[in-house]
Design an enzyme around this catalytic site. Structure first.
Site, short mmCIF file in Angstrom:
data_model
loop_
_atom_site.label_atom_id
_atom_site.label_comp_id
_atom_site.label_asym_id
_atom_site.label_seq_id
_atom_site.Cartn_x
_atom_site.Cartn_y
_atom_site.Cartn_z
N HIS A 188 0.82 -1.22 0.00
CA HIS A 188 0.00 0.00 0.00
C HIS A 188 0.85 1.26 0.00
CE1 HIS A 188 -3.33 -2.72 0.83
NE2 HIS A 188 -3.97 -1.82 0.12
N GLU A 429 -11.91 -9.89 -5.14
CA GLU A 429 -10.45 -9.89 -4.93
C GLU A 429 -9.97 -11.16 -4.26
OE1 GLU A 429 -9.23 -6.60 -2.44
OE2 GLU A 429 -11.00 -6.77 -1.19
N ASP A 453 -5.09 -8.00 -4.62
CA ASP A 453 -5.30 -9.15 -3.73
C ASP A 453 -5.63 -10.41 -4.52
OD1 ASP A 453 -4.76 -8.40 -1.05
OD2 ASP A 453 -6.46 -7.03 -1.15
N CYS A 500 -10.42 -2.24 -10.24
CA CYS A 500 -9.86 -1.11 -9.49
C CYS A 500 -8.47 -1.42 -8.94
CB CYS A 500 -10.79 -0.67 -8.38
SG CYS A 500 -11.00 -1.92 -7.11
#
Ligand code: PEP
Ligand code: MG
Length: 538
Positions: A188, A429, A453, A500
């Site tokens: 992240h 995901e 993920d 996304c």
């Protein structure tokens, strides 16, 4: 001149001075002191410094965020002057011969406990404040600086590694580039660097030497090179390369206001991903059609306590209002794994990515979940909100979520609070969600595929593990097949399907996605125009 290499997270060139970022860790110790009066004097001096810092913070916040946000520092100043609080610290130093740091910590914890047990919500919330002022005092007493960038000029940040909460708290206007010795390209922190549009390298073979502090450096996000004290000709080459890239970026600006449509007329939605209100400027500037992923958990990071319903409402309302009717898809809290927050008191896990995270925590702690849902529904009256839920693996979870959503709507209606219709979708995901997407599609209004993920779980490769970066292959046939299957299953039930995850901005796959029938791509604002170009080139 020293040349190092790392893995690039974002293309681009930055030239500037190095700022060596060190985590300031402080271990609190109890000590018996000899002279209490000297210790009390030390504490009084620290209190004066804390008051000065708070005054400065008040003025800064007043200028940058307004009176309401600044008030908190005024409250802290008042608390720091509280006679009971100060008497308790002095008493512990004098009677127990305790060192000031320990006396402040103990007093802070005692007072926080008293506040937390009060019935009044306002007083309860003061618990975090008293801990905050105590920490400030302890830092000053121990001579430990605040984390952050102490430089007037924007810098090249050199660090061992950064956690998402450290990154999110940094003043982005002060960062030209990030270079870390460790870290993974799929973390992240890397995603944040991309959304901040700053060149970044991870896993760089650089030593974190004090002497590099302040040295001139070049970060080349194309070749993954980091040059310390570059020689003249090297510097000249980098300046040239930087200018060329900027020219390319400027050319993309021509695409603003144009459609995301292929030459044979297929149109797709191109949205942007954000982590905070401050990213909305970049979304508006990027000309994205909406926000396809608002990683709401960033609101929860870097704080001492849960954000209240009101605090969240203000944030969602601002994002929705500023997007002026364009769709904003808010992903509910995805805390856990690499996004750790102390006040959640999550248990230690051997395998956190496969652990207690996201919707699992929300369904387990419905009060936290409902606070967020209430805030989003209240804010929905100010624009076009949609909600999506992370880490879904079953129909059962969606049914439970929908029950909770209904409860929230009923409560708000009873309270006379108006809200708009909110589209409900899920993130696909996990391999489980992709495989049963035919079933899940009957329950929701859209799918948004989280390829970050989905890749880690399908390939059994921890996205945080830097040793596995070379194995983390989002183009793997298994991933592409799962995406295709999800799109087809979604369409059979008449719902739209987007992507996304970071793969959405990979322009070598744009045609593949369009051919599969993907309806929406949501990318970091930095990439909106390059993906638009890729769509229009098909
Ligand atoms: C994903 O997993 O692809 C995703 C978009 O969510 P995050 O990266 O925040 O886990
Ligand atoms: Mg995810």
């Amino acid at each position: 001149m020293i040349k190092c290499s790392g893995k690039s997270v974002l293309k681009g060139i930055a030239i500037g001075r190095i700022y060596l970022y060190k985590k300031q860790e402080y271990v609190l110790k109890q000590e018996t002191i000899e002279n209490p009066e000297v210790e009390i004097e030390r504490m009084e001096k620290a209190k004066e410094t804390a008051t000065e810092q708070l005054e400065e913070l008040y003025q800064k916040a007043l200028k940058e965020a307004g009176e309401e946000q600044a008030m908190i520092f005024d409250v802290h100043k008042m608390m720091l002057d509280d006679a009971d609080y100060l008497d308790s610290i002095r008493g512990l130093i004098r009677d127990e011969k305790m060192n000031a740091e320990f006396a402040v910590n103990l007093t802070g914890e005692n007072f926080a406990g008293i506040f937390a047990s009060m019935d009044d919500e306002y007083m309860k919330a003061r618990s975090a404040d008293v801990l905050d002022i105590s920490k400030r005092l302890i830092r000053i007493l121990a001579g430990v600086g605040e984390e952050g960038i102490a430089s007037e000029e924007p810098v090249v940040l050199l660090a061992d590694d950064l956690s998402p909460s450290e990154t999110v708290q940094m003043d982005k206007s002060k960062i030209l580039a990030i270079v870390t010795k460790n870290g993974s390209t799929n973390s992240h922190t890397a995603i944040l660097a991309r959304s901040m549009n700053i060149p970044a390298l991870v896993q760089t073979d650089v030593a974190l030497l004090e002497e590099y502090s302040g040295a001139k450096a070049v970060v080349d996000g194309f070749s993954g090179t980091f040059i310390i004290n570059p020689e003249e000709d090297e510097l000249e080459k980098s300046v040239q390369k930087k200018m060329e890239y900027e020219k390319e970026r400027t050319a993309l600006q021509e695409l603003k206001g144009k459609d995301n449509v292929t030459t044979d007329g297929r149109r797709i939605n191109l949205y942007a991903n954000i982590g905070n209100v401050s990213d909305v400027d970049k979304v508006l500037d990027s000309d994205a059609g909406g926000i396809g992923l608002f990683r709401s958990e960033f609101i929860y990071l870097g704080r001492e306590d849960y954000p209240t319903e009101e605090e969240q409402f203000v944030i969602y309302k601002e994002v929705l209002s500023r997007m002026q009717g364009k769709k904003v898809i808010i992903r509910t809290l995805d805390i856990g794994a690499d996004k750790q927050v102390d006040y959640f008191k999550l248990p230690h896990e051997e395998n956190p990515a496969m652990g207690y995270r996201a919707i699992r925590i929300c369904l387990d702690r419905p009060e936290v979940f409902k606070t967020q849902l209430r805030a989003i529904y209240r804010a929905s009256a100010f624009g076009t909100a949609a909600i999506m839920f992370p880490m879904i693996i079953s129909v059962k979870e969606i049914r439970k979520i929908k029950e909770i959503v209904e409860e929230v709507k009923t409560e708000l209606t009873k309270e006379g609070i108006s809200f708009n219709r909110v589209e409900l979708g899920i993130m696909v995901e996990t391999p489980a969600a992709a495989v049963i997407s035919d079933e899940l599609a009957k329950e929701v209004e859209f799918f948004s595929i989280g390829t970050n993920d989905l890749t880690q779980y399908t390939l059994a490769i921890d996205r945080q593990n830097q040793n596995l970066d070379n194995f983390y292959d989002s183009h793997h046939e298994a991933i592409l097949r799962l995406i295709k299957m999800t799109v087809e299953n979604g369409h059979k039930e008449g719902i739209w399907v987007g992507i996304c995850g970071e793969l959405a901005s990979d322009t070598t796959l744009t045609k593949t996605f369009v051919d599969m029938g993907v309806d929406e791509l949501s990318v970091s604002p930095t990439y909106v125009l390059s993906v638009r170009k890729a769509v229009r080139d098909i």
